[in-house]
Write a protein that holds these residues in place. Structure first.
Motif, short mmCIF file in Angstrom:
data_model
loop_
_atom_site.label_atom_id
_atom_site.label_comp_id
_atom_site.label_asym_id
_atom_site.label_seq_id
_atom_site.Cartn_x
_atom_site.Cartn_y
_atom_site.Cartn_z
N ASN A 9 8.95 2.70 17.25
CA ASN A 9 8.22 3.50 16.01
C ASN A 9 8.86 4.98 16.04
OD1 ASN A 9 6.43 2.01 14.80
ND2 ASN A 9 4.91 2.61 16.20
N LEU A 10 9.32 5.45 14.77
CA LEU A 10 9.47 6.76 14.78
C LEU A 10 8.16 7.77 14.40
CD1 LEU A 10 11.55 8.37 14.03
CD2 LEU A 10 10.75 8.55 11.55
N ASP A 11 7.63 8.21 14.86
CA ASP A 11 6.62 8.88 15.51
C ASP A 11 7.02 10.53 15.26
OD1 ASP A 11 5.59 6.90 17.66
OD2 ASP A 11 5.77 8.25 19.25
N MET A 12 6.05 10.99 14.46
CA MET A 12 5.93 12.16 14.15
C MET A 12 4.57 12.57 13.96
SD MET A 12 7.23 11.68 9.51
CE MET A 12 7.76 9.66 9.96
N THR A 13 4.33 13.68 14.03
CA THR A 13 3.32 14.10 14.94
C THR A 13 3.65 15.80 13.94
OG1 THR A 13 3.47 14.00 17.19
CG2 THR A 13 1.65 15.78 16.53
N PHE A 14 2.12 15.77 13.55
CA PHE A 14 1.41 16.92 12.55
C PHE A 14 0.68 17.66 12.96
CE2 PHE A 14 2.92 13.46 9.86
CZ PHE A 14 4.39 13.94 8.83
N LYS A 15 0.91 19.04 13.30
CA LYS A 15 -0.63 20.45 14.21
C LYS A 15 -0.68 20.43 12.86
CE LYS A 15 -0.23 22.80 17.84
NZ LYS A 15 0.76 23.71 18.70
N LEU A 16 -2.44 20.66 13.51
CA LEU A 16 -3.17 21.32 11.70
C LEU A 16 -3.76 22.15 12.30
CD1 LEU A 16 -3.84 17.92 9.92
CD2 LEU A 16 -2.05 19.40 9.36
N ASN A 17 -3.81 22.89 11.19
CA ASN A 17 -5.87 24.06 11.83
C ASN A 17 -7.47 22.17 11.94
OD1 ASN A 17 -4.95 26.53 12.30
ND2 ASN A 17 -4.70 26.83 9.93
N HIS A 18 -6.76 21.67 10.57
CA HIS A 18 -7.81 20.96 10.30
C HIS A 18 -7.57 19.73 10.34
CE1 HIS A 18 -8.21 23.22 6.67
NE2 HIS A 18 -9.23 21.68 6.29
N PHE A 19 -8.13 18.89 10.31
CA PHE A 19 -8.12 17.35 9.57
C PHE A 19 -8.69 17.68 7.96
CE2 PHE A 19 -8.92 15.11 13.67
CZ PHE A 19 -7.66 14.98 14.11
N ARG A 32 6.89 17.60 14.51
CA ARG A 32 7.61 16.79 15.79
C ARG A 32 7.86 15.61 15.43
NH1 ARG A 32 5.19 17.59 20.99
NH2 ARG A 32 3.69 19.56 19.95
N VAL A 33 9.22 15.70 15.16
CA VAL A 33 9.22 13.84 15.28
C VAL A 33 10.04 13.42 15.97
CG1 VAL A 33 10.91 12.50 13.47
CG2 VAL A 33 9.98 14.82 12.03
N GLY A 34 9.93 12.16 16.79
CA GLY A 34 10.64 11.58 17.93
C GLY A 34 10.63 10.04 17.48
N THR A 89 10.58 0.30 9.10
CA THR A 89 10.95 0.89 10.27
C THR A 89 9.94 1.09 10.71
OG1 THR A 89 13.21 1.65 10.67
CG2 THR A 89 12.08 1.56 12.23
N GLY A 90 8.86 0.62 11.85
CA GLY A 90 7.48 0.90 12.31
C GLY A 90 7.60 2.94 12.25
N SER A 91 6.79 3.10 12.07
CA SER A 91 6.20 4.37 12.10
C SER A 91 4.76 4.82 12.14
CB SER A 91 6.64 5.51 11.02
OG SER A 91 6.04 4.22 9.59
N ALA A 92 4.51 6.24 12.71
CA ALA A 92 3.43 6.57 13.75
C ALA A 92 3.29 8.08 12.88
CB ALA A 92 3.20 5.99 14.68
N TYR A 93 1.97 8.16 12.31
CA TYR A 93 2.00 9.35 12.02
C TYR A 93 0.49 10.37 12.13
CZ TYR A 93 4.40 7.76 8.03
OH TYR A 93 5.34 7.30 7.41
N ILE A 94 0.70 11.13 13.25
CA ILE A 94 -0.60 11.61 14.56
C ILE A 94 -0.96 13.48 13.68
CG2 ILE A 94 -0.81 12.13 16.74
CD1 ILE A 94 2.10 9.88 17.55
N LEU A 95 -2.30 12.82 13.06
CA LEU A 95 -3.02 14.41 13.22
C LEU A 95 -3.12 14.80 14.48
CD1 LEU A 95 -4.09 13.45 9.39
CD2 LEU A 95 -1.71 13.79 10.23
N LEU A 96 -2.77 16.25 14.54
CA LEU A 96 -3.33 16.48 16.08
C LEU A 96 -4.37 17.82 15.12
CD1 LEU A 96 -3.32 16.21 18.34
CD2 LEU A 96 -1.30 18.51 18.73
N ILE A 104 -4.47 9.09 13.74
CA ILE A 104 -3.41 8.12 13.86
C ILE A 104 -3.08 6.66 12.58
CG2 ILE A 104 -1.31 6.57 15.34
CD1 ILE A 104 -2.93 8.07 17.44
N VAL A 105 -1.69 7.26 12.28
CA VAL A 105 -1.64 5.50 11.59
C VAL A 105 -0.59 5.34 11.52
CG1 VAL A 105 -1.86 5.17 8.88
CG2 VAL A 105 -3.23 6.79 9.11
N VAL A 106 -0.88 3.74 11.45
CA VAL A 106 0.71 3.50 12.66
C VAL A 106 1.05 2.30 10.78
CG1 VAL A 106 1.50 2.15 13.95
CG2 VAL A 106 0.16 3.62 14.51
N ASN A 107 2.32 2.72 10.35
CA ASN A 107 2.36 1.37 9.93
C ASN A 107 3.48 0.70 10.46
OD1 ASN A 107 3.62 -0.42 7.50
ND2 ASN A 107 5.24 1.22 7.35
#
Ligand code: ADP
Length: 288
Positions: A9-19, A32-34, A89-96, A104-107
């Motif tokens: 998976n391509l992991d994309m992490t988004f740092k937020l103040n609030h959801f 962060r993309v990793g 390509t598989g990907s994961a969207y990580i909200l922090l 987390i949302v995964v395709n």
């Protein structure tokens, strides 16, 4: 060789103040993309420890898929069995959020396009390592078609076809996965139920408390070293990779778990889901 059948998976992490709430747009503080996915993480971590590692999985026919193959190759992983699918390509969207909680949302994308037939000619080596981020029929074919040591890391802990466990030598859940797979809060009872199918051992990882090995005849607690953790993401992936590496080097199970603990614990002192190189770990723990 260690053969890892699993996900990328391509992991994309988004740092937020609030959801965001429905209808709201929020801006990320940091992104962060990793490279991620349990299969890819475990193959790369095994390669970094000096093993010949092959990743068997699927990526999409897009730029992320090309990047994934380049990344795996650059880490010394054998990519001859990576299939390219007509999919994303598989990907994961990580909200922090500010409180350290995640959404987390995964395709699953190409990961779920991998078929049992794609494994033909790819199941070689001494140790097989697989997880549950790909289709169960593929996991079953991987385990049943392999003649060496077979490790199943049951993550995420969703297993519909329990017959899969009949083809597993070593099962490696963490505490939460253990409860879900065994349907039991009582660890030694649950482990014995699983050992009616699992051939050799159930190893439950316990975070800072190390791991416990259950076999039909006994259980052994293997404590780990004390560290100051900064990022525990992927600790289980590093543990599984290291376990495979030491079993490939013919260590007995207890010694392999002792060493895998040290490597996984060291990995939580650094950022990212990938483990250390053999050189890094030898510098820090020469006696390993
Ligand atoms: P997962 O990452 O799958 O949830 P665990 O949290 O059980 O799995 O961690 C796997 C291994 O990583 C543990 O068995 C241990 O060796 C190491 N580890 C994880 N967290 C810590 C910690 N806080 N301190 C020391 N070692 C840790």
């Amino acid at each position: 060789m260690i053969t890892v059948v699993g996900s990328y998976n391509l992991d994309m992490t988004f740092k937020l103040n609030h959801f965001p709430i429905p209808g709201e747009t929020v801006f990320a503080q940091e992104v962060r993309v990793g490279h991620g996915g349990k299969g890819s993480n475990q193959a790369v971590s095994a390669s970094r420890l000096g093993a010949r590692a092959r990743f068997v999985g699927a990526v999409g026919n897009d730029a992320n898929g090309k990047n994934a193959i380049n990344f795996l190759s650059s880490e010394g992983v054998d990519t001859s069995c990576v299939r390219v699918k007509n999919a994303h390509t598989g990907s994961a969207y990580i909200l922090l959020n500010g409180g350290g909680e995640t959404m987390i949302v995964v395709n699953r994308g190409a990961n779920y396009e991998l078929t049992p037939e794609d494994l033909d000619g790819c199941l070689e080596g001494k140790v097989l390592l697989t997880q549950l981020e790909i289709r169960e029929d593929v996991v079953k074919r991987a385990l049943s078609g392999f003649s060496g040591i077979r490790i199943l890391n049951p993550a995420p802990a969703e297993l519909n076809d329990v017959e899969i466990l009949n083809y597993v030598d070593i099962l490696t859940p963490n505490e939460v996965e253990f409860q879900e797979i065994s349907n039991s809060d009582d660890m030694s009872y649950g482990a014995q139920i699983l050992l009616k199918r699992v051939k050799r051992a159930v190893i439950v990882t316990l975070g800072e408390n190390g791991a416990i090995i259950y076999t039909k005849s006994k259980s052994v607690r293997i404590p780990t070293i004390k560290v100051n953790p900064v990022d525990t993401t992927g600790a289980g992936d590093v543990f599984n990779a290291a376990l495979a590496v030491f079993l490939e080097r013919d260590y007995d199970l207890e010694t392999a778990v002792e060493k895998a603990n040290i490597i996984a614990s060291y990995s939580v002192t650094t950022y990212g889901a990938l483990g250390p190189t053999w050189k890094e770990i030898k510098e820090k723990y020469p006696e390993i």
